[in-house]
Scaffold this motif. Structure first.
Motif, PDB file in Angstrom:
ATOM      1  N   VAL A 209     -11.079 -25.168  15.676  1.00 27.77           N
ATOM      2  CA  VAL A 209     -11.771 -25.415  16.946  1.00 27.77           C
ATOM      3  C   VAL A 209     -12.659 -26.659  16.832  1.00 27.77           C
ATOM      4  O   VAL A 209     -12.676 -27.520  17.732  1.00 27.77           O
ATOM      5  N   THR A 210     -13.371 -26.779  15.712  1.00 27.41           N
ATOM      6  CA  THR A 210     -14.279 -27.920  15.523  1.00 27.41           C
ATOM      7  C   THR A 210     -13.514 -29.233  15.401  1.00 27.41           C
ATOM      8  O   THR A 210     -13.805 -30.216  16.110  1.00 27.41           O
ATOM      9  N   ILE A 211     -12.530 -29.272  14.521  1.00 24.28           N
ATOM     10  CA  ILE A 211     -11.811 -30.520  14.242  1.00 24.28           C
ATOM     11  C   ILE A 211     -10.953 -30.947  15.422  1.00 24.28           C
ATOM     12  O   ILE A 211     -10.956 -32.126  15.817  1.00 24.28           O
ATOM     13  N   LEU A 212     -10.220 -30.002  16.012  1.00 25.60           N
ATOM     14  CA  LEU A 212      -9.376 -30.359  17.152  1.00 25.60           C
ATOM     15  C   LEU A 212     -10.230 -30.770  18.346  1.00 25.60           C
ATOM     16  O   LEU A 212      -9.845 -31.654  19.123  1.00 25.60           O
ATOM     17  N   GLY A 213     -11.393 -30.133  18.495  1.00 27.41           N
ATOM     18  CA  GLY A 213     -12.293 -30.533  19.577  1.00 27.41           C
ATOM     19  C   GLY A 213     -12.807 -31.946  19.390  1.00 27.41           C
ATOM     20  O   GLY A 213     -12.852 -32.754  20.329  1.00 27.41           O
ATOM     21  N   LEU A 214     -13.208 -32.245  18.145  1.00 28.87           N
ATOM     22  CA  LEU A 214     -13.688 -33.599  17.857  1.00 28.87           C
ATOM     23  C   LEU A 214     -12.598 -34.639  18.042  1.00 28.87           C
ATOM     24  O   LEU A 214     -12.844 -35.732  18.573  1.00 28.87           O
ATOM     25  N   GLN A 215     -11.378 -34.315  17.622  1.00 34.47           N
ATOM     26  CA  GLN A 215     -10.300 -35.292  17.686  1.00 34.47           C
ATOM     27  C   GLN A 215      -9.758 -35.488  19.099  1.00 34.47           C
ATOM     28  O   GLN A 215      -9.664 -36.614  19.586  1.00 34.47           O
ATOM     29  N   TYR A 216      -9.393 -34.416  19.744  1.00 30.88           N
ATOM     30  CA  TYR A 216      -8.708 -34.538  21.031  1.00 30.88           C
ATOM     31  C   TYR A 216      -9.655 -34.873  22.184  1.00 30.88           C
ATOM     32  O   TYR A 216      -9.232 -35.468  23.169  1.00 30.88           O
ATOM     33  N   PHE A 217     -10.914 -34.469  22.080  1.00 22.19           N
ATOM     34  CA  PHE A 217     -11.825 -34.685  23.212  1.00 22.19           C
ATOM     35  C   PHE A 217     -12.826 -35.814  22.972  1.00 22.19           C
ATOM     36  O   PHE A 217     -13.345 -36.379  23.927  1.00 22.19           O
ATOM     37  N   GLN A 218     -13.103 -36.141  21.686  1.00 24.57           N
ATOM     38  CA  GLN A 218     -14.050 -37.217  21.404  1.00 24.57           C
ATOM     39  C   GLN A 218     -13.458 -38.306  20.515  1.00 24.57           C
ATOM     40  O   GLN A 218     -14.044 -39.375  20.390  1.00 24.57           O
ATOM     41  N   ARG A 219     -12.325 -38.050  19.888  1.00 25.33           N
ATOM     42  CA  ARG A 219     -11.622 -38.997  19.032  1.00 25.33           C
ATOM     43  C   ARG A 219     -12.542 -39.573  17.959  1.00 25.33           C
ATOM     44  O   ARG A 219     -12.579 -40.775  17.734  1.00 25.33           O
ATOM     45  N   LYS A 220     -13.270 -38.681  17.288  1.00 28.05           N
ATOM     46  CA  LYS A 220     -14.151 -39.085  16.197  1.00 28.05           C
ATOM     47  C   LYS A 220     -13.456 -38.762  14.874  1.00 28.05           C
ATOM     48  O   LYS A 220     -13.710 -37.742  14.235  1.00 28.05           O
ATOM     49  N   THR A 221     -12.567 -39.671  14.466  1.00 32.93           N
ATOM     50  CA  THR A 221     -11.719 -39.413  13.309  1.00 32.93           C
ATOM     51  C   THR A 221     -12.520 -39.323  12.021  1.00 32.93           C
ATOM     52  O   THR A 221     -12.281 -38.443  11.187  1.00 32.93           O
ATOM     53  N   LEU A 222     -13.461 -40.214  11.822  1.00 40.46           N
ATOM     54  CA  LEU A 222     -14.247 -40.201  10.595  1.00 40.46           C
ATOM     55  C   LEU A 222     -15.038 -38.900  10.463  1.00 40.46           C
ATOM     56  O   LEU A 222     -15.073 -38.276   9.394  1.00 40.46           O
ATOM     57  N   THR A 223     -15.658 -38.483  11.575  1.00 42.37           N
ATOM     58  CA  THR A 223     -16.395 -37.217  11.560  1.00 42.37           C
ATOM     59  C   THR A 223     -15.448 -36.049  11.310  1.00 42.37           C
ATOM     60  O   THR A 223     -15.773 -35.110  10.567  1.00 42.37           O
ATOM     61  N   SER A 224     -14.279 -36.094  11.917  1.00 45.08           N
ATOM     62  CA  SER A 224     -13.303 -35.010  11.750  1.00 45.08           C
ATOM     63  C   SER A 224     -12.833 -34.911  10.310  1.00 45.08           C
ATOM     64  O   SER A 224     -12.680 -33.811   9.767  1.00 45.08           O
TER      65      SER A 224
END
Length: 523
Positions: A209-224
């Motif tokens: 939930v955390t990683i997919l949320g960061l990637q698909y909705f905010q596109r924060k790859t480094l944070t992910s």
């Protein structure tokens, strides 16, 4: 839009989906052809190799599906069009579940129905396998693939994560305690290991939930990617859950909490010393052993009372502390498993011994001292659930709760081979013995019990079909032992199976204020 993306992915990936599905189905057919006894060596080799190939194929397929619409970078088609991000992540999840886990569901269902199990059992096994793979494989690989642009990047990032995992395991194992003392705090390979696995599944959901949320909705790859590492370490840490809190949870889940309330464990010094099959004392055994085996053993006599008839007591873990007169803990480790079977109206009294293995250097330093011994027993009491019988030769029976079983004589003509299969989770505890129906003679029973208390089942490879069995001897090849039911009586004999189910998990403590270990070496 979800359906539109789904059709696009199908047009691009249908060949790969079909290839991976065929490999899964090939594995199911091969395992089916092996049958109960698995006598074909070629099929046996394929039954190990093909499911493993299918596992890697599924992992590659998940990554390929995600990479059809990559998240990192600035040249993605789905950003230009644009496509709603919730539609994209929902479509990818549905496509992965249907096209990766769907063929697995069909393969497991086929296995159950082809082996003539009921649709209910077969469907439950297939559903359990898919649910296991969802948490153990699909969601982790889905999340991992979302932080990479292609397979090359995924491979490089995966190698880095593998190195970190190895480093973590090595460091944690070192900090967990000296292995020569046998103190294993981790629980993964014990009966309560499913608690750690459930915790890992919960962390996988949180990570996804955390990683997919960061990637698909905010596109924060480094944070992910950072979160992949953080959650990875958290998931690895669950294998180091301490035993006592985990067993306390297992105790709270006991079906019959008061079943073992009268059980007691006591030291029985009046019992004769344990007689070693080799005829050597522990010190002589240590001298005889090669340099690679640096452990010595002592056998302390026990008396376990308060166990009712038709019950089976199993030690899940025995924690041992040996303390010298000055209060120093000379040894802190785990003792060997002890079993107590109360079979029939007049169960035979079998001498019980608690074996303790310790480094020879420790044993030599304390064997002549008067020490204090403390034991913490984690126990499970099993109650008789049902009883079956099957012909000793050529048997073919379906026993509810135990599965489909067959019998035959082994090649050495010394034992009856029992082989069974059951959709999903197999039985936890059973005792078996040969009985002559005409004369009533019976051989000593053999126990086949293991602490496995997971309420669900599932494997990374295979068909979620439990395969198990036992060899029940009727002749001693050396001629030293004589069985009441021998080979000539097998046509008139049946193999009796008594199935036990866990009733209660509980703990008991035993303290021996003064004991000399040398007095309890094996004779």
């Amino acid at each position: 839009m979800v359906w539109h993306i789904f059709k696009k992915d199908w047009k691009l990936a249908w060949m790969l989906v079909l290839i991976v599905a065929v490999v899964h189905w090939m594995g199911a057919v091969i395992i089916y052809k092996l049958g109960l006894f698995g006598e074909d060596p070629m099929l046996g080799m394929l039954a190990e190799a093909v499911p493993t190939l299918a596992l890697f194929g599924s992992m590659f397929l998940i990554g390929a599906i995600v990479h059809l619409d990559t998240i990192p970078g600035v040249r993605q088609d789905w950003l230009v069009r644009p496509i709603a991000r919730q539609d994209l992540v929902l479509e990818k999840f549905l496509f992965v579940v249907l096209m990766v886990n769907g063929p697995v569901f069909a393969a497991v269902l086929f296995q159950g129905l082809a082996n003539r199990f009921s649709f209910r059992l077969s469907f439950a096994a297939a559903l359990s396998q898919v649910a296991f793979l969802l948490f153990a494989l699909t969601l982790p690989i889905f999340s991992f693939a979302s932080v990479t642009q292609n397979m090359t990047e995924a491979f490089i990032f995966g190698c880095g994560c593998t190195f970190l995992i190895f480093l973590f395991q090595t460091t944690a194992g070192y900090l967990n305690g000296p292995r020569e003392h046998g103190m294993l705090e981790a629980i993964p390979w014990t009966g309560i290991g499913w608690l750690g696995q459930t915790a890992r599944f919960a962390l996988v959901v949180a990570a996804a939930v955390t990683i997919l949320g960061l990637q698909y909705f905010q596109r924060k790859t480094l944070t992910s990617r950072f979160m992949v590492v953080v959650f990875g370490f958290a998931i690895l840490a669950t294998q180091f859950l301490p035993w006592n809190p985990a067993f306390a949870i297992e105790k709270s889940l006991s079906p019959k909490p008061n079943a073992g309330i009268r059980a007691a464990v006591a030291f029985d010094p009046g019992l004769a010393k344990f007689r070693s099959p080799s005829g050597l004392t522990a010190s002589l055994e240590s001298t005889r052993r090669n340099s690679g085996d640096d452990h010595a053993s002592v056998f302390l006599p026990l008396k376990i009372t308060g166990i009712q008839t038709d019950s089976f007591l199993l030690t899940d873990r025995v924690e041992v502390r040996l303390i010298t007169t000055d209060g120093k803990v000379a040894f802190h480790g785990v003792g060997e498993e002890v079993e107590v079977a109360k079979e029939g109206p007049k169960p035979a009294e079998v001498p019980l011994y608690q074996e303790i293995q310790m480094p020879v250097s420790v044993y030599r330093g304390i064997k002549n001292q008067s020490i204090r011994a403390e034991f913490e027993y984690s126990l499970t009491l099993f109650g008789l659930s049902r009883s079956y019988s099957i012909a000793a030769l050529g048997g073919d029976e379906r026993m509810p709760g135990f599965g489909w079983c067959g019998t035959k004589m082994n090649e050495a003509a010394t034992a009856v081979e029992l082989r069974c299969m059951q959709p999903g989770k197999g039985p936890t505890c059973a005792t078996l013995f040969l009985e002559n129906e005409t004369s009533g003679l019976r051989n000593p029973e053999r126990s086949s019990c293991h602490g496995e208390y997971s309420p669900y089942s599932g494997w990374f490879t295979g068909d979620n079909m439990a395969h198990f069995g036992a060899n029940i001897p009727f002749r001693d090849a050396s001629g030293l032992a004589k069985f009441p039911v021998d080979g000539q009586q097998l046509p008139q004999s049946r193999l009796v199976v008594r199935l036990y189910e866990p009733e209660v998990h509980f703990s008991r403590s035993l303290v021996i204020p003064k004991i000399n270990l040398q007095d309890w070496e094996a004779q």
